[in-house]
Design a protein around this motif. Structure first.
Motif, PDB file in Angstrom:
ATOM      1  N   LEU A  80      18.583  55.153  12.054  1.00 28.82           N
ATOM      2  CA  LEU A  80      19.063  54.365  13.524  1.00 28.82           C
ATOM      3  C   LEU A  80      18.693  53.038  13.217  1.00 28.82           C
ATOM      4  CD1 LEU A  80      20.857  54.820  16.031  1.00 28.82           C
ATOM      5  CD2 LEU A  80      18.582  55.529  17.062  1.00 28.82           C
ATOM      6  N   PHE A  81      19.501  52.241  13.246  1.00 27.71           N
ATOM      7  CA  PHE A  81      19.145  50.746  12.821  1.00 27.71           C
ATOM      8  C   PHE A  81      19.590  50.066  14.270  1.00 27.71           C
ATOM      9  CE2 PHE A  81      19.581  51.026   8.127  1.00 27.71           C
ATOM     10  CZ  PHE A  81      18.417  51.199   7.821  1.00 27.71           C
ATOM     11  N   CYS A  82      18.819  49.041  14.574  1.00 29.63           N
ATOM     12  CA  CYS A  82      18.819  47.971  15.546  1.00 29.63           C
ATOM     13  C   CYS A  82      18.771  46.536  14.978  1.00 29.63           C
ATOM     14  CB  CYS A  82      17.874  48.256  16.542  1.00 29.63           C
ATOM     15  SG  CYS A  82      17.967  47.006  18.019  1.00 29.63           S
ATOM     16  N   PHE A  83      20.012  45.824  14.756  1.00 23.32           N
ATOM     17  CA  PHE A  83      20.089  44.518  14.239  1.00 23.32           C
ATOM     18  C   PHE A  83      19.795  43.414  15.741  1.00 23.32           C
ATOM     19  CE2 PHE A  83      21.449  46.687  10.538  1.00 23.32           C
ATOM     20  CZ  PHE A  83      20.901  45.953   9.509  1.00 23.32           C
ATOM     21  N   ARG A  84      18.972  42.673  15.627  1.00 23.64           N
ATOM     22  CA  ARG A  84      19.113  41.697  16.646  1.00 23.64           C
ATOM     23  C   ARG A  84      19.091  40.193  15.981  1.00 23.64           C
ATOM     24  NH1 ARG A  84      17.151  41.746  21.807  1.00 23.64           N
ATOM     25  NH2 ARG A  84      16.173  39.544  22.640  1.00 23.64           N
ATOM     26  N   PHE A  85      19.723  39.484  16.849  1.00 19.70           N
ATOM     27  CA  PHE A  85      20.297  38.201  16.336  1.00 19.70           C
ATOM     28  C   PHE A  85      19.821  37.031  17.392  1.00 19.70           C
ATOM     29  CE2 PHE A  85      23.246  41.220  14.885  1.00 19.70           C
ATOM     30  CZ  PHE A  85      23.358  40.984  13.454  1.00 19.70           C
ATOM     31  N   SER A  86      19.946  35.912  16.994  1.00 14.69           N
ATOM     32  CA  SER A  86      19.350  34.650  17.784  1.00 14.69           C
ATOM     33  C   SER A  86      20.016  34.559  19.009  1.00 14.69           C
ATOM     34  CB  SER A  86      19.229  33.566  16.834  1.00 14.69           C
ATOM     35  OG  SER A  86      20.371  33.242  16.332  1.00 14.69           O
ATOM     36  N   SER A  87      21.294  34.613  18.796  1.00 15.97           N
ATOM     37  CA  SER A  87      22.048  34.301  20.175  1.00 15.97           C
ATOM     38  C   SER A  87      23.435  35.657  20.256  1.00 15.97           C
ATOM     39  CB  SER A  87      22.740  33.127  19.852  1.00 15.97           C
ATOM     40  OG  SER A  87      23.579  33.054  18.670  1.00 15.97           O
ATOM     41  N   VAL A  88      23.925  35.348  21.462  1.00 13.48           N
ATOM     42  CA  VAL A  88      25.019  36.342  21.601  1.00 13.48           C
ATOM     43  C   VAL A  88      26.204  35.971  20.863  1.00 13.48           C
ATOM     44  CG1 VAL A  88      26.585  37.038  23.419  1.00 13.48           C
ATOM     45  CG2 VAL A  88      24.254  36.510  23.854  1.00 13.48           C
ATOM     46  N   GLU A  89      26.457  34.916  20.371  1.00 15.05           N
ATOM     47  CA  GLU A  89      27.589  34.474  19.526  1.00 15.05           C
ATOM     48  C   GLU A  89      27.367  34.868  18.207  1.00 15.05           C
ATOM     49  OE1 GLU A  89      27.087  31.996  23.105  1.00 15.05           O
ATOM     50  OE2 GLU A  89      25.623  32.262  21.424  1.00 15.05           O
ATOM     51  N   ARG A  90      26.116  34.820  17.556  1.00  9.48           N
ATOM     52  CA  ARG A  90      25.933  35.396  16.358  1.00  9.48           C
ATOM     53  C   ARG A  90      25.955  36.935  16.158  1.00  9.48           C
ATOM     54  NH1 ARG A  90      26.186  32.379  12.191  1.00  9.48           N
ATOM     55  NH2 ARG A  90      24.574  33.238  11.033  1.00  9.48           N
ATOM     56  N   ALA A  91      25.603  37.495  17.363  1.00 10.54           N
ATOM     57  CA  ALA A  91      25.616  39.005  17.669  1.00 10.54           C
ATOM     58  C   ALA A  91      27.260  39.558  17.463  1.00 10.54           C
ATOM     59  CB  ALA A  91      24.968  39.578  18.585  1.00 10.54           C
TER      60      ALA A  91
END
Length: 259
Positions: free
Chosen positions: A177-188
């Motif tokens: 179960l992975f959770c990828f977190r990005f720097s901004s909503v746009e990148r996500a």
């Protein structure tokens, strides 16, 4: 003028200069000599001009270039590094922070920070997700982008996506179960779009393989084997996905995951 007894005029003698002979210091003054000294010095310098010309070659005055050769004691041969990504095309590339859910502790653990990429194989035409830890380049996530994978938005954050998959990062296929977190909503959002495109692409590729009569265990590709194992572990992965609300990422973590 005075006259002597003989009626002759007697000329008075001139007084002697206070500081010496007038021939030395100049006529009529006691300080004329200083001008003469300056003139003499200038004349001396003019007679001996400074030589600024470089020395002629062969005189031995120039510094010779060192001709010595220094070779390393140990000769190292160039080794070609094989990454396993040869023959793959990068479709998308994002910087992200990755978390995985640890069943033993019941907590989310940080797995690494680095570039997560979607790679298309030139041999099979299928797409996989690969993430390497920055600097060390150690593999942190490596799995086939399975059609039907559910990307769930992390509660309380629009910058993170959670999903379950069968991963091969540790050279052993196992559900994660992975959770990828990005720097901004746009990148996500951009990651989600590319991930969904990859799922649609792989779905067509797997359908084409099934039409050719291939099945897991009979000349199946690694992607098809992963699909079978993913189906077998789907129930377990869904249970883990129910714990998505426990994902907690601090603001400090958010700042470190720059795209």
């Amino acid at each position: 003028m005075a006259e002597n007894g003989k009626g002759e005029e007697i000329k008075a003698s001139s007084p002697s200069p206070v500081f010496g002979s007038a021939s030395t210091f100049g006529a009529g003054t006691g300080f004329g000599g200083f001008k003469g000294v300056g003139a003499a010095a200038s004349s001396s310098q003019a007679e001996k001009p400074e030589d600024n010309t470089p020395p002629e070659e062969g005189t031995g005055e120039t510094e010779e270039e060192c001709q010595a050769e220094f070779r390393p004691i140990v000769q190292l041969e160039e080794v070609e590094r094989v990454s396993g990504e040869e023959g793959e095309k990068t479709l998308a590339d994002f910087k992200s922070k990755l978390y995985r859910f640890d069943n033993d502790s019941g907590e989310w653990k940080e797995r690494g920070i680095g570039q997560v990429r979607l790679l298309e194989s030139s041999d099979t035409g299928k797409i996989r997700l690969l993430m390497r830890q920055e600097k060390t380049l150690k593999i942190r996530a490596n799995h086939f982008v399975m059609p039907g994978t559910k990307l769930q938005e992390h509660s309380g954050s629009e910058k993170a996506w959670v999903y379950s998959t069968v991963d091969f990062a540790d050279e052993e296929q196992k559900p994660e179960l992975f959770c990828f977190r990005f720097s901004s909503v746009e990148r996500a959002q951009e990651f989600k779009r590319h991930f969904e495109d990859a799922m649609a692409h792989n779905e067509k590729s797997l359908a084409a393989d099934e039409e050719q009569g291939e099945s897991p265990g009979e000349g199946a590709t690694d992607a098809e084997t992963a699909k079978a194992e993913h189906a077998a572990k789907e129930a377990e992965a869904d249970d883990l996905a129910g714990k998505v609300g426990q994902v907690k990422v601090s603001e400090e973590d958010d700042k470190s995951s720059q795209a």
